[in-house]
Design a protein around this motif. Structure first.
Motif, PDB file in Angstrom:
ATOM      1  N   ILE A 188      61.190   7.054  37.501  1.00 60.65           N
ATOM      2  CA  ILE A 188      62.316   6.230  37.928  1.00 60.65           C
ATOM      3  C   ILE A 188      61.908   5.440  39.166  1.00 60.65           C
ATOM      4  O   ILE A 188      61.455   6.015  40.155  1.00 60.65           O
ATOM      5  N   THR A 189      62.067   4.158  39.106  1.00 62.01           N
ATOM      6  CA  THR A 189      61.737   3.297  40.237  1.00 62.01           C
ATOM      7  C   THR A 189      63.000   2.607  40.729  1.00 62.01           C
ATOM      8  O   THR A 189      63.727   2.014  39.925  1.00 62.01           O
ATOM      9  N   GLY A 190      63.292   2.702  41.998  1.00 59.98           N
ATOM     10  CA  GLY A 190      64.487   2.074  42.545  1.00 59.98           C
ATOM     11  C   GLY A 190      64.168   1.177  43.708  1.00 59.98           C
ATOM     12  O   GLY A 190      63.008   0.936  44.035  1.00 59.98           O
ATOM     13  N   THR A 191      65.266   0.694  44.304  1.00 58.13           N
ATOM     14  CA  THR A 191      65.123  -0.156  45.485  1.00 58.13           C
ATOM     15  C   THR A 191      65.994   0.372  46.611  1.00 58.13           C
ATOM     16  O   THR A 191      66.652  -0.384  47.329  1.00 58.13           O
ATOM     17  N   GLY A 192      66.069   1.682  46.742  1.00 59.28           N
ATOM     18  CA  GLY A 192      66.853   2.302  47.796  1.00 59.28           C
ATOM     19  C   GLY A 192      68.227   2.754  47.361  1.00 59.28           C
ATOM     20  O   GLY A 192      69.083   3.084  48.184  1.00 59.28           O
ATOM     21  N   GLN A 193      68.528   2.803  46.057  1.00 58.87           N
ATOM     22  CA  GLN A 193      69.851   3.202  45.574  1.00 58.87           C
ATOM     23  C   GLN A 193      70.187   4.632  45.959  1.00 58.87           C
ATOM     24  O   GLN A 193      69.324   5.493  46.003  1.00 58.87           O
ATOM     25  N   THR A 194      71.478   4.868  46.289  1.00 59.52           N
ATOM     26  CA  THR A 194      71.992   6.208  46.542  1.00 59.52           C
ATOM     27  C   THR A 194      73.229   6.422  45.687  1.00 59.52           C
ATOM     28  O   THR A 194      74.016   5.486  45.483  1.00 59.52           O
ATOM     29  N   LYS A 195      73.403   7.622  45.200  1.00 62.16           N
ATOM     30  CA  LYS A 195      74.533   7.901  44.306  1.00 62.16           C
ATOM     31  C   LYS A 195      75.804   8.221  45.081  1.00 62.16           C
ATOM     32  O   LYS A 195      76.884   7.804  44.697  1.00 62.16           O
ATOM     33  N   HIS A 200      75.585   1.569  43.731  1.00 61.31           N
ATOM     34  CA  HIS A 200      74.166   1.705  43.385  1.00 61.31           C
ATOM     35  C   HIS A 200      73.336   0.578  43.982  1.00 61.31           C
ATOM     36  O   HIS A 200      72.170   0.419  43.659  1.00 61.31           O
ATOM     37  N   ASP A 201      73.974  -0.215  44.838  1.00 61.72           N
ATOM     38  CA  ASP A 201      73.216  -1.270  45.489  1.00 61.72           C
ATOM     39  C   ASP A 201      72.455  -0.700  46.673  1.00 61.72           C
ATOM     40  O   ASP A 201      72.933   0.168  47.378  1.00 61.72           O
ATOM     41  N   ALA A 202      71.274  -1.226  46.903  1.00 58.74           N
ATOM     42  CA  ALA A 202      70.482  -0.784  48.063  1.00 58.74           C
ATOM     43  C   ALA A 202      71.166  -1.220  49.353  1.00 58.74           C
ATOM     44  O   ALA A 202      71.784  -2.279  49.432  1.00 58.74           O
ATOM     45  N   GLN A 203      71.112  -0.347  50.373  1.00 57.52           N
ATOM     46  CA  GLN A 203      71.723  -0.641  51.669  1.00 57.52           C
ATOM     47  C   GLN A 203      70.694  -1.276  52.598  1.00 57.52           C
ATOM     48  O   GLN A 203      69.555  -0.942  52.591  1.00 57.52           O
TER      49      GLN A 203
END
Length: 203
Positions: A188-195, A200-203
């Motif tokens: 899983i690759t993200g861009t800083g997402q937190t649940k 789910h947008d990166a902060q």
């Protein structure tokens, strides 16, 4: 996971075509009797047995098959040996078959439920209602209608070389190819997402 033994059954329903029933029985028992998808017991509707039983027995005996049967089957040919409780549960892996007379689909299914190994079971029938009843009642990795149990094989099912046949329900059941023995790994690759933040947008 384990590959189970094959005490497979062929049920010949009242409406079964004589030629088909005999042909499938011969194939399922004599093509390669030492394999796990060969039948070990034939269950025959009492009406079909009275009309075509002698022909089936003669065809099997002509192929060198030793037959163990109940009293109804024994009455049709004196070469049939008396079946015992052990015969119904036995995986012969030889040109030997046990044959039993039954009155209905339900009785056939009860016998299979008691003695079967959940490998491959077959019904020969022209009655759609009976076929559906059989399919519903039978708990097996493969349930056939008007076909030989000898088709339960990895290659026949399109899975490549067979590694075994699972009679369990999890995680793979039936013929096993290489894919059935593999597992998954997720990247899983993200861009800083937190649940937990509700977004789910990166902060």
């Amino acid at each position: 996971m384990e590959t189970g033994e094959g005490n497979c059954h062929l049920f010949i329903d009242q409406s079964a075509r004589e030629d088909m029933a005999i042909s499938v029985a011969i194939d399922a028992k004599t093509d390669r009797p030492s394999v796990c998808n060969a039948i070990e017991t034939i269950l025959i509707n009492e009406d079909w047995l009275s009309r075509h039983g002698k022909e089936l027995l003669q065809a099997l005996l002509a192929k060198g098959v030793t037959i163990y049967g109940d009293e109804d089957v024994q009455r049709l040919d004196d070469r049939v040996k008396q079946a015992t409780e052990e015969d119904w549960a036995k995986e012969y892996l030889d040109p030997i078959v046990a044959i039993k007379c039954v009155s209905s689909v339900a009785e056939a299914a009860q016998h299979i439920d008691k003695y079967g190994t959940k490998h491959s079971e077959a019904i020969i029938s022209e009655d759609d209602e009976h076929v559906e009843q059989f399919r519903h009642l039978i708990d097996a990795a493969a349930v056939y209608h008007n076909a030989s149990t000898r088709f339960t094989d990895g290659a026949e099912f399109g899975f490549g070389a067979e590694l075994g046949i699972s009679t369990q329900k999890l995680h793979a059941r039936g013929p096993l190819g290489l894919e059935a023995l593999t597992t998954n790994k997720y990247y899983i690759t993200g861009t800083g997402q937190t649940k937990g933040s509700g977004t789910h947008d990166a902060q």
